[in-house]
Design a protein around this motif. Sequence first.
Motif, PDB file in Angstrom:
ATOM      1  N   SER A 189      31.689  44.624  44.320  1.00 16.42           N
ATOM      2  CA  SER A 189      32.266  44.722  45.658  1.00 16.42           C
ATOM      3  C   SER A 189      33.383  45.767  45.746  1.00 16.42           C
ATOM      4  O   SER A 189      33.965  45.962  46.805  1.00 16.42           O
ATOM      5  N   ARG A 190      33.689  46.371  44.617  1.00 23.26           N
ATOM      6  CA  ARG A 190      34.737  47.406  44.526  1.00 23.26           C
ATOM      7  C   ARG A 190      36.096  46.887  44.978  1.00 23.26           C
ATOM      8  O   ARG A 190      36.872  47.597  45.622  1.00 23.26           O
ATOM      9  N   ASP A 191      36.377  45.644  44.638  1.00 26.62           N
ATOM     10  CA  ASP A 191      37.657  45.010  44.953  1.00 26.62           C
ATOM     11  C   ASP A 191      38.606  45.269  43.780  1.00 26.62           C
ATOM     12  O   ASP A 191      38.633  44.512  42.808  1.00 26.62           O
ATOM     13  N   GLU A 207      47.725  33.899  44.273  1.00 23.56           N
ATOM     14  CA  GLU A 207      46.678  33.166  44.989  1.00 23.56           C
ATOM     15  C   GLU A 207      45.310  33.393  44.357  1.00 23.56           C
ATOM     16  O   GLU A 207      44.486  32.483  44.307  1.00 23.56           O
ATOM     17  N   MET A 208      45.066  34.610  43.860  1.00 23.55           N
ATOM     18  CA  MET A 208      43.792  34.890  43.192  1.00 23.55           C
ATOM     19  C   MET A 208      43.649  34.086  41.902  1.00 23.55           C
ATOM     20  O   MET A 208      42.557  33.647  41.551  1.00 23.55           O
ATOM     21  N   VAL A 260      43.287  41.767  38.382  1.00 26.56           N
ATOM     22  CA  VAL A 260      43.834  40.441  38.069  1.00 26.56           C
ATOM     23  C   VAL A 260      42.927  39.705  37.084  1.00 26.56           C
ATOM     24  O   VAL A 260      43.390  39.158  36.077  1.00 26.56           O
ATOM     25  N   VAL A 261      41.630  39.718  37.340  1.00 23.02           N
ATOM     26  CA  VAL A 261      40.699  38.978  36.497  1.00 23.02           C
ATOM     27  C   VAL A 261      40.579  39.635  35.120  1.00 23.02           C
ATOM     28  O   VAL A 261      40.522  38.953  34.101  1.00 23.02           O
ATOM     29  N   LYS A 262      40.581  40.957  35.084  1.00 20.72           N
ATOM     30  CA  LYS A 262      40.557  41.641  33.794  1.00 20.72           C
ATOM     31  C   LYS A 262      41.836  41.368  33.004  1.00 20.72           C
ATOM     32  O   LYS A 262      41.824  41.302  31.785  1.00 20.72           O
ATOM     33  N   GLY A 263      42.941  41.212  33.710  1.00 24.82           N
ATOM     34  CA  GLY A 263      44.202  40.859  33.049  1.00 24.82           C
ATOM     35  C   GLY A 263      44.112  39.515  32.361  1.00 24.82           C
ATOM     36  O   GLY A 263      44.643  39.328  31.262  1.00 24.82           O
ATOM     37  N   VAL A 264      43.431  38.565  32.989  1.00 19.95           N
ATOM     38  CA  VAL A 264      43.240  37.247  32.373  1.00 19.95           C
ATOM     39  C   VAL A 264      42.413  37.387  31.100  1.00 19.95           C
ATOM     40  O   VAL A 264      42.739  36.809  30.060  1.00 19.95           O
ATOM     41  N   LEU A 265      41.348  38.166  31.173  1.00 18.52           N
ATOM     42  CA  LEU A 265      40.515  38.376  29.980  1.00 18.52           C
ATOM     43  C   LEU A 265      41.298  39.079  28.875  1.00 18.52           C
ATOM     44  O   LEU A 265      41.140  38.767  27.696  1.00 18.52           O
ATOM     45  N   SER A 266      42.157  40.011  29.255  1.00 17.86           N
ATOM     46  CA  SER A 266      42.994  40.709  28.279  1.00 17.86           C
ATOM     47  C   SER A 266      43.971  39.734  27.613  1.00 17.86           C
ATOM     48  O   SER A 266      44.143  39.753  26.391  1.00 17.86           O
ATOM     49  N   ASP A 267      44.602  38.889  28.418  1.00 18.16           N
ATOM     50  CA  ASP A 267      45.516  37.887  27.860  1.00 18.16           C
ATOM     51  C   ASP A 267      44.783  36.957  26.900  1.00 18.16           C
ATOM     52  O   ASP A 267      45.316  36.567  25.858  1.00 18.16           O
ATOM     53  N   ARG A 309      32.731  31.794  34.211  1.00 16.24           N
ATOM     54  CA  ARG A 309      33.042  32.016  35.622  1.00 16.24           C
ATOM     55  C   ARG A 309      33.923  33.247  35.800  1.00 16.24           C
ATOM     56  O   ARG A 309      33.716  34.057  36.712  1.00 16.24           O
ATOM     57  N   ILE A 310      34.905  33.405  34.917  1.00 15.52           N
ATOM     58  CA  ILE A 310      35.808  34.558  35.004  1.00 15.52           C
ATOM     59  C   ILE A 310      35.038  35.849  34.759  1.00 15.52           C
ATOM     60  O   ILE A 310      35.211  36.839  35.474  1.00 15.52           O
ATOM     61  N   LYS A 311      34.145  35.829  33.768  1.00 12.80           N
ATOM     62  CA  LYS A 311      33.347  37.027  33.487  1.00 12.80           C
ATOM     63  C   LYS A 311      32.420  37.357  34.655  1.00 12.80           C
ATOM     64  O   LYS A 311      32.204  38.522  34.978  1.00 12.80           O
ATOM     65  N   ALA A 312      31.883  36.343  35.292  1.00 13.30           N
ATOM     66  CA  ALA A 312      31.041  36.571  36.468  1.00 13.30           C
ATOM     67  C   ALA A 312      31.868  37.145  37.613  1.00 13.30           C
ATOM     68  O   ALA A 312      31.392  38.008  38.365  1.00 13.30           O
ATOM     69  N   ASP A 313      33.112  36.685  37.740  1.00 11.30           N
ATOM     70  CA  ASP A 313      33.991  37.203  38.792  1.00 11.30           C
ATOM     71  C   ASP A 313      34.351  38.669  38.548  1.00 11.30           C
ATOM     72  O   ASP A 313      34.569  39.423  39.501  1.00 11.30           O
ATOM     73  N   VAL A 314      34.439  39.073  37.280  1.00 16.76           N
ATOM     74  CA  VAL A 314      34.683  40.481  36.971  1.00 16.76           C
ATOM     75  C   VAL A 314      33.516  41.317  37.501  1.00 16.76           C
ATOM     76  O   VAL A 314      33.713  42.345  38.156  1.00 16.76           O
TER      77      VAL A 314
END
Length: 188
Positions: free
Chosen positions: A54-56, A123-124, A62-69, A43-48
């Motif tokens: 969407s160029r958000d 919140e994200m 934030v999501v890439k930070g989670v993957l990095s952690d 799910r996280i990879k799909a959100d990336v």
Amino acid sequence: MFTTRAFTRLAVRPAQASAMAPIRSALFYTTEAAPATSALLLRIKADVKDAMRSRDKERLAVVKGVLSDLTYLEKSPQAPAQVTDSVIQVLIQKSIKKREESVHDFKTAGREDQAEKESKEIEMLKVYLPTMMTPEEIEAEVRRVVQEQGATGPKDMGKVMKELSSLDPARAPKKDVSDTVKKVLGSL
């Protein structure tokens, strides 16, 4: 168990061959177990991907930070044997806690803009967490285990905590469970 086939092509050059000699190739066949992938990680990879499409930029960071952690955790000496949803959720909770501390620091420094940015990131990240157990639910579970184990006081804390280790740390943080056990055993 699923397996994947990996083919590796290695260039092998005989020691006596000249520099202009053609390179011989050897084909090696290996069978490796496919890595178990948790649903949350997918799910996280799909959100990336979605954030990139969407160029958000904020959400992407934030999501890439989670993957990095998660990558740092996997490479650390205390890495878990398998990355489960629970492991990822605990990692996200730690990230949220760091951001909450940053919000407090920014507010005391008068940096409301930065505090607001950190709050948005929190919140994200909360989207990936399960609903937390309330203190009442944790206490009810602790009292049930205390009764089952026949615990009589603080000396039985280890026995009770061992039994409570089956609780999901993403839903009931170990510190909260430990504090509740101390409170319940102290009142006996």
